[in-house]
Enzyme design. Structure first.
Site, PDB file in Angstrom:
ATOM      1  CB  CYS A   1       0.266   1.905   4.107  1.00 47.97           C
ATOM      2  SG  CYS A   1      -1.625   1.543   3.841  1.00 47.97           S
TER       3      CYS A   1
ATOM      4  CB  CYS B   1      -0.955  -0.112   1.211  1.00 42.37           C
ATOM      5  SG  CYS B   1      -1.739   1.424   1.481  1.00 42.37           S
TER       6      CYS B   1
END
Length: 107
Positions: free
Chosen positions: A35, A32
């Site tokens: 993230c 991600c």
């Protein structure tokens, strides 16, 4: 990342539920990009709140039961808990905004 604890299904109760401090949970995954972009912000907050907040990361791919327990539909997702109970979902993504949210929520 020394001030941030990696948590999984095996140590969740010890690290989150049994914590004397409120816990900020960062639900994430290695693939991600948002993230990974949020990580420096969280790392910057860790020393600022070391006495009043515990920060942990949970990889949702490796911990599907925790992903389901918190009904995580998208990541990154930040949750504030106390004794394992949900207090708030934090939506800010900058250090200043997250700090303001935490200041409002923490005793």
């Amino acid at each position: 990342m020394s001030d941030i604890t990696a948590v999984d299904e095996a140590n969740f109760d010890n690290e989150v539920v049994a914590s004397d401090l409120p816990v900020l949970i960062d639900f994430w995954a290695p693939w991600c990009a948002p993230c990974r972009a949020l990580l420096p912000t969280i790392e910057a907050l860790a020393p600022m709140y070391a006495d009043s907040l515990k920060i942990v990361k949970i990889d949702i791919d490796e911990n599907p039961a925790l992903k389901e327990k918190f009904n995580i539909q998208s990541i990154p997702q930040l949750y504030l808990t106390k004794a394992g109970e949900h207090i708030a979902r934090l939506t800010s993504r900058t250090r200043t905004q997250l700090a303001a949210e935490l200041d409002d929520l923490l005793p």
